[in-house]
Write a protein that holds these residues in place. Structure first.
Motif, PDB file in Angstrom:
ATOM      1  N   GLU A 155       0.896  -1.118  -0.051  1.00  0.00           N
ATOM      2  CA  GLU A 155      -0.132  -0.126   0.214  1.00  0.00           C
ATOM      3  C   GLU A 155       0.808   1.221  -0.086  1.00  0.00           C
ATOM      4  O   GLU A 155       0.554   2.154  -0.624  1.00  0.00           O
ATOM      5  CB  GLU A 155      -0.843  -0.122   1.158  1.00  0.00           C
ATOM      6  CG  GLU A 155      -2.097   1.062   1.164  1.00  0.00           C
ATOM      7  CD  GLU A 155      -3.141   0.612   1.862  1.00  0.00           C
ATOM      8  OE1 GLU A 155      -4.391   1.135   1.828  1.00  0.00           O
ATOM      9  OE2 GLU A 155      -2.975   0.042   3.099  1.00  0.00           O
ATOM     10  N   ARG A 156       1.712   1.155   0.608  1.00  0.00           N
ATOM     11  CA  ARG A 156       2.770   2.294   0.665  1.00  0.00           C
ATOM     12  C   ARG A 156       3.426   2.564  -0.582  1.00  0.00           C
ATOM     13  O   ARG A 156       3.570   3.829  -0.974  1.00  0.00           O
ATOM     14  CB  ARG A 156       3.886   2.040   1.832  1.00  0.00           C
ATOM     15  CG  ARG A 156       4.716   3.310   2.188  1.00  0.00           C
ATOM     16  CD  ARG A 156       5.578   3.001   3.280  1.00  0.00           C
ATOM     17  NE  ARG A 156       6.594   1.788   3.224  1.00  0.00           N
ATOM     18  CZ  ARG A 156       6.291   0.767   3.837  1.00  0.00           C
ATOM     19  NH1 ARG A 156       5.406   0.692   4.812  1.00  0.00           N
ATOM     20  NH2 ARG A 156       7.168  -0.237   3.838  1.00  0.00           N
ATOM     21  N   CYS A 158       2.251   1.619  -3.462  1.00  0.00           N
ATOM     22  CA  CYS A 158       1.169   1.867  -4.518  1.00  0.00           C
ATOM     23  C   CYS A 158       0.830   3.319  -4.391  1.00  0.00           C
ATOM     24  O   CYS A 158       0.133   4.171  -5.261  1.00  0.00           O
ATOM     25  CB  CYS A 158       0.048   0.853  -4.432  1.00  0.00           C
ATOM     26  SG  CYS A 158       0.425  -0.769  -4.940  1.00  0.00           S
ATOM     27  N   SER A 159       0.952   3.888  -3.077  1.00  0.00           N
ATOM     28  CA  SER A 159       0.290   5.283  -2.824  1.00  0.00           C
ATOM     29  C   SER A 159       1.190   6.477  -3.590  1.00  0.00           C
ATOM     30  O   SER A 159       0.957   7.579  -3.461  1.00  0.00           O
ATOM     31  CB  SER A 159       0.073   5.442  -1.414  1.00  0.00           C
ATOM     32  OG  SER A 159       1.437   5.454  -0.789  1.00  0.00           O
ATOM     33  N   GLU A 160       2.436   6.028  -3.907  1.00  0.00           N
ATOM     34  CA  GLU A 160       3.258   6.891  -4.560  1.00  0.00           C
ATOM     35  C   GLU A 160       3.048   7.109  -5.809  1.00  0.00           C
ATOM     36  O   GLU A 160       2.643   6.420  -6.915  1.00  0.00           O
ATOM     37  CB  GLU A 160       4.867   6.187  -4.591  1.00  0.00           C
ATOM     38  CG  GLU A 160       5.447   5.991  -3.177  1.00  0.00           C
ATOM     39  CD  GLU A 160       5.951   7.278  -2.394  1.00  0.00           C
ATOM     40  OE1 GLU A 160       6.068   8.510  -3.250  1.00  0.00           O
ATOM     41  OE2 GLU A 160       5.882   7.231  -1.226  1.00  0.00           O
ATOM     42  N   ASP A 161       3.074   8.399  -6.171  1.00  0.00           N
ATOM     43  CA  ASP A 161       2.570   9.134  -7.435  1.00  0.00           C
ATOM     44  C   ASP A 161       3.328   8.414  -8.745  1.00  0.00           C
ATOM     45  O   ASP A 161       2.757   7.926  -9.824  1.00  0.00           O
ATOM     46  CB  ASP A 161       2.766  10.652  -7.942  1.00  0.00           C
ATOM     47  CG  ASP A 161       1.754  11.169  -6.844  1.00  0.00           C
ATOM     48  OD1 ASP A 161       0.625  10.831  -6.445  1.00  0.00           O
ATOM     49  OD2 ASP A 161       1.976  12.434  -6.343  1.00  0.00           O
ATOM     50  N   ILE A 190      -6.027  -2.814  -3.043  1.00  0.00           N
ATOM     51  CA  ILE A 190      -4.905  -1.419  -2.800  1.00  0.00           C
ATOM     52  C   ILE A 190      -4.561  -0.996  -4.419  1.00  0.00           C
ATOM     53  O   ILE A 190      -4.445   0.353  -4.420  1.00  0.00           O
ATOM     54  CB  ILE A 190      -3.791  -2.265  -2.407  1.00  0.00           C
ATOM     55  CG1 ILE A 190      -3.888  -2.490  -0.906  1.00  0.00           C
ATOM     56  CG2 ILE A 190      -2.592  -1.474  -2.488  1.00  0.00           C
ATOM     57  CD1 ILE A 190      -2.703  -3.419  -0.075  1.00  0.00           C
ATOM     58  N   THR A 193      -7.551   1.435  -5.768  1.00  0.00           N
ATOM     59  CA  THR A 193      -7.525   2.674  -5.045  1.00  0.00           C
ATOM     60  C   THR A 193      -6.462   3.698  -5.370  1.00  0.00           C
ATOM     61  O   THR A 193      -6.774   4.895  -5.418  1.00  0.00           O
ATOM     62  CB  THR A 193      -7.521   2.235  -3.352  1.00  0.00           C
ATOM     63  OG1 THR A 193      -8.737   1.505  -2.991  1.00  0.00           O
ATOM     64  CG2 THR A 193      -7.473   3.489  -2.502  1.00  0.00           C
ATOM     65  N   ASN A 194      -5.457   3.207  -5.706  1.00  0.00           N
ATOM     66  CA  ASN A 194      -4.151   3.820  -5.779  1.00  0.00           C
ATOM     67  C   ASN A 194      -3.961   4.084  -7.522  1.00  0.00           C
ATOM     68  O   ASN A 194      -2.895   4.854  -7.851  1.00  0.00           O
ATOM     69  CB  ASN A 194      -2.888   3.503  -5.344  1.00  0.00           C
ATOM     70  CG  ASN A 194      -2.899   3.692  -3.874  1.00  0.00           C
ATOM     71  OD1 ASN A 194      -2.626   4.636  -3.254  1.00  0.00           O
ATOM     72  ND2 ASN A 194      -3.464   2.493  -3.067  1.00  0.00           N
TER      73      ASN A 194
END
Length: 389
Positions: A155-156, A158-161, A190, A193-194
């Protein structure tokens, strides 16, 4: 005697697995192809095609698509529309083209290490950055372990642009993990969402062990791109045929364009024939017998290693024919371990380094039992005498 016990001499046959080493004493349990003849139904179909005698450019027709669609629908409950399918020469070329299409140079692609080595090269060759989300090792007992996904890490990342793609190995090579529906559903949540597209390599999907069920990732995530091929299950990698399944039209157009840019849009006359024969009732019957034999090889290997190398735990094998063994007790780099075993024990295994995890070795169990018995005896005899750190 099982048909899989029959020895096939592959030396001097142009075999990458057997002829890459000039030492005729070496037993190769490294690269992931099997030492068994493919299914008789495939051999018969190939003979008929050879007898035709003309091997021009190949047209993929309804028979091909029907075989593919019916196999996955009936065997795995995975509905595939013909219009979603892009055929190509292999899963690795497919993955490379997908990365080219969907991940701009400089963007990030996430992988779950240890993982199939060609993932790394395909990402780098397309000018992208690799982000590793290491799998979490879970101990089962003193001589066996398994893996789970680190969803917090995933998740961490995948949250990166910069993260555009995730390469999923389902089932997982080299960890031998058959991911559950719940695990794959969490991946989908996950990534969706990202805004991360999942590319699922499902080349080992047919090779599950008893008690484990393959879940097609495409049944959970309609935005995903899925790669499949009969090559691992039917030992036809040299025939070079694979399929990309892209439900999303915009993604499919981009991938199809990249397939053409990379010049892997054409296939030879034999790959489609082999796929049609493999994905048949006779192919399915042969496959079930193969899986029984592979499971027996796994049980034999697990027993031998637990008795003779109790300080070298192995990953519980849920799918594939690839055993993953922890050799960290010896305190040397796994590349050096591969070389030692090749030179001293006359057995060629794959080092964990190439999959992004030092301290492990990968063992190909898809060989005649007699070969496996001899190879494991050589490995154990050498390692039993080797100093521990």
């Amino acid at each position: 005697m099982s048909e899989f016990d029959i020895y096939i001499d592959r030396c001097k046959s142009g075999s990458y697995k057997w002829d890459s080493c000039t030492d005729s004493e070496v037993l190769p349990l490294w690269v992931a192809d099997m030492d068994f003849k493919t299914a008789p139904v495939v051999i018969d179909a190939m003979r008929q095609r050879v007898d035709h005698g003309v091997f021009g450019y190949t047209l993929i027709d309804d028979t091909y698509y029907d075989a593919l669609i019916n196999w996955f629908e009936n065997r795995h409950g995975y509905h595939i529309d013909r219009g979603q399918v892009i055929y190509t020469s292999g899963v690795v070329p497919a993955i490379s083209a997908i990365i080219k299409a969907l991940a701009p140079a400089g963007s990030t692609v996430v992988v779950q290490t240890p993982v199939y080595n060609c993932f790394f090269s395909s990402i780098r060759n397309n000018g992208c950055t690799i982000a590793e989300s290491p799998l979490k090792r879970v101990e089962i007992d003193s001589h066996s372990f398994t893996y789970t996904m680190d969803f917090d890490s995933l998740e961490r990342i995948c949250s990166e642009d910069s993260t555009k793609l995730m390469l999923l190995c389902n089932p997982h090579n080299p960890a031998g993990k058959c991911w559950s529906r719940e695990e794959l559903q969490r991946v989908a949540e996950i990534c969706n969402t990202n805004g991360v597209t999942v590319v699922s390599d499902e080349i080992h999907c047919e090779l599950t062990m008893p008690g484990h069920t393959y879940t097609p990732y495409g049944t959970l995530d309609p935005k995903a791109v899925v790669c499949v091929s009969p090559s691992k299950a039917f030992n036809t990698a040299g025939l070079q045929i694979a399929n990309i399944i892209c439900p999303d039209e915009a993604v499919r157009k981009a991938v199809d364009r990249a397939i053409n840019i990379n010049e892997v849009c054409d296939v030879n006359p034999f790959g489609p024939v082999a796929l049609i024969a493999s994905y048949s009732q006779k192919g399915a019957e042969w496959l079930e017998k193969l899986k029984e034999y592979l499971h027996e090889n796994w049980l034999y290997a697990k027993d031998v290693l637990s008795r003779r190398l109790p300080d070298c735990p192995v990953a519980e094998l849920e799918a594939t024919y690839l055993l993953w063994m922890d050799v960290s007790v010896f305190g040397i780099n796994s590349t050096d371990m591969e070389d030692e075993l090749l030179q001293k024990a006359k057995v060629w295994l794959n080092c964990g380094d190439m999959y992004g995890k030092d301290g492990y070795m990968r063992i190909n169990l898809a060989c005649q039992r007699e070969t496996l018995v001899t190879a494991l005896d050589r490995v154990c005899s050498y390692l039993e005498k080797k100093p521990r750190r």
